[in-house]
Design a protein around this motif. Structure first.
Motif, PDB file in Angstrom:
ATOM      1  N   LEU A 191       0.828  -1.206   0.000  1.00 32.19           N
ATOM      2  CA  LEU A 191       0.000   0.000   0.000  1.00 32.19           C
ATOM      3  C   LEU A 191       0.865   1.259   0.000  1.00 32.19           C
ATOM      4  O   LEU A 191       0.532   2.250  -0.654  1.00 32.19           O
ATOM      5  N   ALA A 192       1.993   1.215   0.706  1.00 35.88           N
ATOM      6  CA  ALA A 192       2.904   2.361   0.676  1.00 35.88           C
ATOM      7  C   ALA A 192       3.425   2.581  -0.744  1.00 35.88           C
ATOM      8  O   ALA A 192       3.516   3.714  -1.225  1.00 35.88           O
ATOM      9  N   LEU A 193       3.734   1.505  -1.425  1.00 36.85           N
ATOM     10  CA  LEU A 193       4.218   1.625  -2.801  1.00 36.85           C
ATOM     11  C   LEU A 193       3.127   2.185  -3.713  1.00 36.85           C
ATOM     12  O   LEU A 193       3.395   3.027  -4.575  1.00 36.85           O
ATOM     13  N   THR A 194       1.901   1.721  -3.526  1.00 33.16           N
ATOM     14  CA  THR A 194       0.807   2.238  -4.352  1.00 33.16           C
ATOM     15  C   THR A 194       0.651   3.735  -4.138  1.00 33.16           C
ATOM     16  O   THR A 194       0.454   4.488  -5.083  1.00 33.16           O
ATOM     17  N   GLN A 195       0.740   4.153  -2.889  1.00 30.93           N
ATOM     18  CA  GLN A 195       0.623   5.578  -2.612  1.00 30.93           C
ATOM     19  C   GLN A 195       1.658   6.369  -3.422  1.00 30.93           C
ATOM     20  O   GLN A 195       1.390   7.456  -3.912  1.00 30.93           O
TER      21      GLN A 195
END
Lengths: 602, 190
Positions: A191-195
């Motif tokens: 999710l951090a990467l998607t952000q």
């Protein structure tokens, strides 16, 4: 090294240690079978898995059962990944209608992902369906990492226990490491990467209508789709233009997260972590660096905690850190210096406030030299093999550093589990050498190191150099091997050396100019990956079993302390000596010759 | 052997479902809910049509636009359907020839420019899709674009400066300019 480069390295190490320490406490707790605290809600699922599979959680195994379970489990993985690739055309989650992958490439990729190598002969966005990426490749990203972790935990138990014939339950170790450690970390990281901009969807590829038309030449085809040739046998090229750009899509972030955390390294796309959809920003890049080292660093502390002497873990980690930091300095300097031939033409390679300068071929603007050099050393110190630059286009010394780091046996942090078990074998060798020098029976952590352990240690340490050197020698001697070379001269030799170094040490990065998606290379690197992995794991489990059965000796005046600076130096010396003895001649023929060629201006 | 095979098969199947379907599908659902724009490719739309992604470079060759980095994808530059670099080694003559050709083309297109050419403008990126260039590379092209658009140099310089992406936390990455966004901003200037 410039000030920003030093600051970034310092920040990286600081954040790494700050995260690895608490994680090590969590891993210790989980792998010792304790209550998973905040993740209690997963426990019923864990119990259900064991019940359905007929596994008795409290039933521990001897090393042979442990090894057989591990091998059977991993062979099933090979079959599953192979089958998914061969059948993907008929299976769901395939919006681009990707056809079956060829048998030799499927074989290679199946072994590659099961052995935590993640060498890629194919380009992801042009080859694999979303189902293969998820149910084949993502699964093995988890399970191969969990397998490595299980082995090192079993080895640590060998040191920590005494007078016991058992080293743990493989099924339980793999399940707990996957469910309580890898999965939660991956979900948060994805999710951090998607952000940051990494894509995560199941859409078909999108078409963009670009601002300007792109002009290009392409081969003229006949009605059957074969390229037409002129009378000299050259393909006839026609001028074409397009104002459309195909934007690939897919569930990237979920795979990207475990690709890093599990030190796997197989990219969703051909360009791997250089692709803006896999690694869009300097921050995503920094997080990926951290994710690669996080578990290998934490496992050093886990080692210290489980053997009941935290200084032992720090000593191993210190040896890794020293070698790692040295490599970063050399790599950054080599790439920042650039290529003299380009400066002579009037190209500006000077670093300034307006540009990173240096050797920018095969690198991305957002990363420049500093972030690229750090990533390159991280990914090859660890057996990750993700790349955020094309290693084939590195300067000769810039390419030698990653090659040599892999050749050290992937023990500078190394892979999840595999880095530490490799390093502990070197530690055994180091105390053995020290024992020879003073004429005492060597011991490590209160365990006598005897003939049996040393035989297994010798196998473990020699198996990868033999694979690398013999297979490289074969490849440069036969036409099928030489046909793959992209760059002429010494660099071509480096391409092949790098390929087998990467495969046998289960790294997976490449000098990607080498045309490796051929039956020859698919089979040869497949062999290197398989034996490079399992011919280490089995003897290491044998060591674990043997150590576990031994009594623990009390420390006395003659015991070599294995937690101080003296031991750290001895350990580094052993690793470097073995690496140099095995590989200096080969390195001299490749990167060293090329470097001399470059600086002498020919 | 059979005693091993049963747990191996069943555990493998269940862990596959957990990590290979449940995990990526849950991640997709959460990503789509929390960060839909990024999860779907940071697409830029104009009049209901996708004109590109903020993260994926495009080929620009007209005098009115800033140019991105050379791209080694095939068959055409910036082919996002097949990413990759040139993989040419630094001492390969083919690499030196490619840099020379890029250099000659740039000098020809910028006859008034006397500065040395920034390295990122003559070397192919790793992905072949690099959306950005260094500040040096953007400034190098100022005069050409200003002339082609009949725009005052100072105003164009300001526009470029408005599009600078700095280092993250003042430390990570390199200062740079997104070529597609800059060119779209140029087209939007009245």
């Amino acid at each position: 090294m410039s000030t920003p480069a030093i600051l970034q390295l310092g920040l990286f190490l600081l954040v790494l240690l700050a995260l690895a320490w608490p994680l090590s406490s969590w891993i210790t707790r989980i792998m010792q079978g304790e209550n998973p605290g905040p993740l209690r809600f997963v426990a019923p699922l864990e119990k259900l898995l064991y019940r359905l599979a007929g596994i008795r959680q409290d039933e521990e195994m001897g090393w042979k059962s442990y090894a057989i379970s591990l091998l059977v489990f991993n062979l099933l993985g090979v079959l599953a990944v192979y089958g998914l690739q061969r059948l993907q055309g008929a299976l769901p989650f395939n919006p681009q209608a990707m056809a079956a992958v060829t048998p030799d490439s499927s074989f290679n990729t199946a072994i590659s992902f099961v052995t935590n190598t993640n060498w890629q002969g194919y380009g992801g966005e042009t080859t694999m369906s979303y189902l293969t990426q998820m149910l084949g490749l993502t699964v093995q990203n988890f399970l191969s990492a969990a397998t490595g972790a299980a082995v090192v935990i079993a080895l640590i138990r060998g040191f920590a226990r005494h007078s016991s014939a058992r080293i743990g339950n493989f099924w339980v170790d793999v399940t707990r490491f996957t469910a309580y450690i890898l999965l939660p970390l991956s979900l948060v990281f994805a999710l951090a990467l998607t952000q940051q901009g990494v894509i995560q969807n199941l859409l078909p590829y999108q078409t963009a209508h670009t601002v300007e038309a792109t002009h290009f030449q392409q081969a003229k085809l006949d009605a059957q789709g074969n390229p037409l040739k002129d009378k000299d046998g050259k393909p006839i090229m026609v001028d074409s233009q397009t104002q459309q750009q195909t934007l690939p899509m897919g569930p990237v972030a979920s795979q990207e997260a475990i690709k890093m955390l599990g030190t796997n390294g197989g990219g969703f796309f051909n360009a791997n972590s250089a692709h803006p959809f896999e690694n869009p920003t300097p921050l995503s890049n920094f997080l990926q660096d951290l994710a690669i080292f996080l578990i290998p660093a934490a496992l050093c502390f886990v080692f210290g905690r489980m053997v009941g002497d935290r200084r032992q873990g720090w000593a191993i980690l210190a040896a890794m850190l020293l070698m790692f930091a040295t490599a970063v300095v050399v790599e950054t300097s080599a790439e920042q210096a650039g290529v003299p031939q380009l400066s002579a033409m009037g190209v500006d390679q000077q670093a300034s406030s307006l540009q990173s300068g240096g050797n920018m071929e095969g690198k991305e603007s957002r990363f420049g030299i500093i972030d690229t050099a750090l990533f390159t050393v991280v990914t090859t110190s660890a057996s990750c093999g993700a790349v955020n630059a094309m290693h084939d286009s590195l300067t000769p010394i810039g390419g030698m550093v990653p090659t040599f780091l892999m050749q050290l046996g992937e023990v500078v942090f190394g892979g999840v589990g595999s880095g530490l078990y490799g390093m502990l074998v070197f530690a055994i060798l180091a105390v053995f050498i020290a024992g020879l020098m003073v004429g005492r029976t060597p011991e490590y952590l209160g365990k006598k190191i005897e003939t049996y352990e040393m035989k297994m240690t010798a196998i473990t340490i020699l198996v990868t150099p033999i694979l690398v050197l013999v297979l490289t020698a074969i490849a440069v001697s036969v036409d099928a091997g030489k046909a793959g070379i992209a760059n002429p001269g010494a660099h071509g030799f480096s391409e092949i050396l790098y390929a087998f170094t990467s495969a046998a040490n289960n790294n997976g990065s490449a000098f990607a100019g080498l045309s490796a998606n051929t039956p020859f290379y698919n089979i040869m690197t497949g062999i290197a990956m398989f034996f490079g992995r399992f011919l280490m794991i089995v003897p290491i489990l044998a060591i674990a079993g043997s150590l576990s059965a031994k009594k623990r000796l009390a420390v006395n005046a003659g015991t070599l302390p294995t937690h101080g600076p003296l031991f750290v130096v001895l350990l580094i010396g052993t690793v470097l000596l073995v690496g140099a003895l095995n590989y200096v001649p080969a390195l001299a023929l490749g990167p060293v010759v090329e470097h001399l060629h470059m600086v002498s201006g020919h | 052997m059979l005693k091993t095979l049963r747990p191996a098969l069943l555990l493998f199947a269940m862990l596959s479902l957990l990590t290979g379907l449940a995990y990526p599908l849950l991640t997709t659902a959460l990503a789509q809910a929390l960060f839909p724009q990024q999860a779907n490719g940071s697409l830029i739309e104009k009049n209901g049509q996708i004109i590109g992604s903020r993260l994926i470079g495009q080929q620009f060759s007209g005098d009115k636009y800033f140019w991105g980095r050379p791209s080694a994808t095939s068959p055409m530059a910036y082919n996002a359907g097949s990413s990759g670099g040139s993989n040419l080694g630094p001492t390969n003559q083919a690499q030196l020839d490619a840099v020379k050709a890029n250099l000659d083309h740039l000098r020809q297109a910028h006859p008034t420019q006397t500065a040395t050419v920034p390295v990122d403008l003559v070397t192919a990126s790793a992905s072949g899709l690099d959306p950005e260039i260094s500040l040096a590379a953007a400034y190098y092209q100022l005069e050409r674009v200003a002339q082609a658009r009949g725009m005052p140099l100072a105003r164009l310089h300001q526009l470029v400066d408005d599009h600078i992406i700095g280092e993250t936390f003042g430390l990570l990455g390199e200062p740079r300019v997104n070529v597609l966004e800059l060119n779209l901003a140029l087209d939007a200037v009245k």
